[in-house]
Design an enzyme around this catalytic site. Structure first.
Site, PDB file in Angstrom:
ATOM      1  N   SER A 190      46.319  36.102  40.048  1.00 11.45           N
ATOM      2  CA  SER A 190      45.333  37.180  39.995  1.00 11.45           C
ATOM      3  C   SER A 190      45.539  38.239  41.072  1.00 11.45           C
ATOM      4  O   SER A 190      45.139  39.383  40.899  1.00 11.45           O
ATOM      5  CB  SER A 190      43.923  36.593  40.114  1.00 11.45           C
ATOM      6  OG  SER A 190      43.785  35.850  41.311  1.00 11.45           O
ATOM      7  N   GLY A 233      44.412  33.093  37.548  1.00  9.97           N
ATOM      8  CA  GLY A 233      44.257  31.655  37.448  1.00  9.97           C
ATOM      9  C   GLY A 233      45.552  30.876  37.397  1.00  9.97           C
ATOM     10  O   GLY A 233      45.539  29.647  37.325  1.00  9.97           O
ATOM     11  N   ASN A 283      46.422  29.283  44.000  1.00 10.23           N
ATOM     12  CA  ASN A 283      45.512  28.488  43.165  1.00 10.23           C
ATOM     13  C   ASN A 283      45.787  26.996  43.278  1.00 10.23           C
ATOM     14  O   ASN A 283      44.880  26.178  43.109  1.00 10.23           O
ATOM     15  CB  ASN A 283      45.609  28.944  41.701  1.00 10.23           C
ATOM     16  CG  ASN A 283      44.966  30.299  41.480  1.00 10.23           C
ATOM     17  OD1 ASN A 283      43.883  30.570  41.999  1.00 10.23           O
ATOM     18  ND2 ASN A 283      45.633  31.168  40.738  1.00 10.23           N
ATOM     19  N   ASP A 306      33.720  38.207  45.956  1.00 10.12           N
ATOM     20  CA  ASP A 306      34.089  36.792  45.979  1.00 10.12           C
ATOM     21  C   ASP A 306      34.769  36.388  47.285  1.00 10.12           C
ATOM     22  O   ASP A 306      34.980  35.205  47.545  1.00 10.12           O
ATOM     23  CB  ASP A 306      34.977  36.422  44.789  1.00 10.12           C
ATOM     24  CG  ASP A 306      36.285  37.228  44.738  1.00 10.12           C
ATOM     25  OD1 ASP A 306      36.636  37.876  45.742  1.00 10.12           O
ATOM     26  OD2 ASP A 306      36.955  37.190  43.690  1.00 10.12           O
ATOM     27  N   HIS A 335      39.605  38.071  46.453  1.00  9.59           N
ATOM     28  CA  HIS A 335      40.471  39.085  45.857  1.00  9.59           C
ATOM     29  C   HIS A 335      40.292  40.439  46.550  1.00  9.59           C
ATOM     30  O   HIS A 335      39.155  40.907  46.700  1.00  9.59           O
ATOM     31  CB  HIS A 335      40.175  39.224  44.365  1.00  9.59           C
ATOM     32  CG  HIS A 335      40.455  37.976  43.594  1.00  9.59           C
ATOM     33  ND1 HIS A 335      39.472  37.045  43.321  1.00  9.59           N
ATOM     34  CD2 HIS A 335      41.608  37.504  43.048  1.00  9.59           C
ATOM     35  CE1 HIS A 335      40.008  36.049  42.632  1.00  9.59           C
ATOM     36  NE2 HIS A 335      41.294  36.301  42.456  1.00  9.59           N
TER      37      HIS A 335
END
Length: 242
Positions: free
Chosen positions: A67, A105, A133, A216, A219
């Site tokens: 991402s 993801g 991830n 979040d 990011h």
């Protein structure tokens, strides 16, 4: 007298027909020669255009990541760091075209199965940005390392002329000191062992800074992506040729 009168028109008609036949032969010959010359010109033009188009084909830089590469959460995809780097390349009139193969993801395991779909043998530079991830999901360090090594091997085998750049990643300290340290060490070790370029930490001067990240806290926002682009550019620029 009748015989004499009839003979004169027949002879004239024969002469006239012979004249037409000669004229038609000459016209056909000229037409054939003109067509042949036209064909030769057309062939030469095609050859020239083919050579010209070959010379102007851009070299490819493939960003293969998650991402962070994909620009997750950005309103404008052009704000993602791969696109910002394309702008830097264009400003220097360098003949490179970036392909953004980021997938939100994505893990290193997923990257293994997806790589064959996006990897082309003529890739000039391959930038591998995966692993974050894995860390956030607590995947074993050994598995992450093994998957990254598999992808490096794959690129070397399928696109042997490609220069490989590995993007280093770090994890938040709340995941445990031992795990985060072992995870961090994956990237410089792989770069050294495989003799490839390393971006020490992709999110240098961005990770953990609220003003440079989205809500979040993971990011980067547009400002953060500009800094990430500079982190990548410092390693990528010396690899680019006029």
């Amino acid at each position: 007298m009748r015989l004499h009168i009839l003979t004169i028109p027949v002879r004239s008609l024969l002469i006239f027909c012979c004249f037409l036949a000669c004229l038609n032969f000459t016209s056909c010959k000229d037409s054939v020669e003109t067509k042949e010359n036209s064909t030769e010109v057309s062939t030469d033009a095609t050859s020239y255009n083919s050579e010209t188009s070959t010379d102007t084909i851009s070299k490819t830089i493939l960003f293969f990541g998650d991402s962070l590469t994909a620009g997750y959460g950005l309103e404008d995809p052009d704000d993602a760091f791969p696109d910002l780097i394309q702008g830097k390349i264009d400003s220097l009139d360098l003949d490179y075209q970036i392909i953004n193969a980021g997938l939100s993801g994505e893990t290193t395991a997923g990257g293994k199965s997806r790589l064959e779909w996006v990897l082309e043998p003529d890739v000039a530079i391959f930038i591998l940005e995966l692993g974050a991830n894995d860390g956030l999901r607590g995947v074993s360090v050994a598995e992450t390392r093994e998957n990254l090594q598999w992808m490096i091997n794959k690129v070397k085998a399928e696109a042997h002329q490609a220069q490989i750049v590995l993007a280093g990643m770090q994890l938040p300290p709340n995941l445990g000191t031992e795990y985060t340290q072992d995870f961090k060490a994956i990237f410089p070790k792989l770069a050294e062992e495989n003799d490839i370029k390393l971006i020490p930490f992709l999110l240098e001067n961005v990770g953990g800074i609220a003003s440079l990240n989205q809500n979040d806290g993971i990011h980067p926002n547009p400002k953060g992506h500009k800094i990430v682009a500079n982190n990548v550019w410092s390693v990528l620029k010396p690899l680019l040729n006029k």
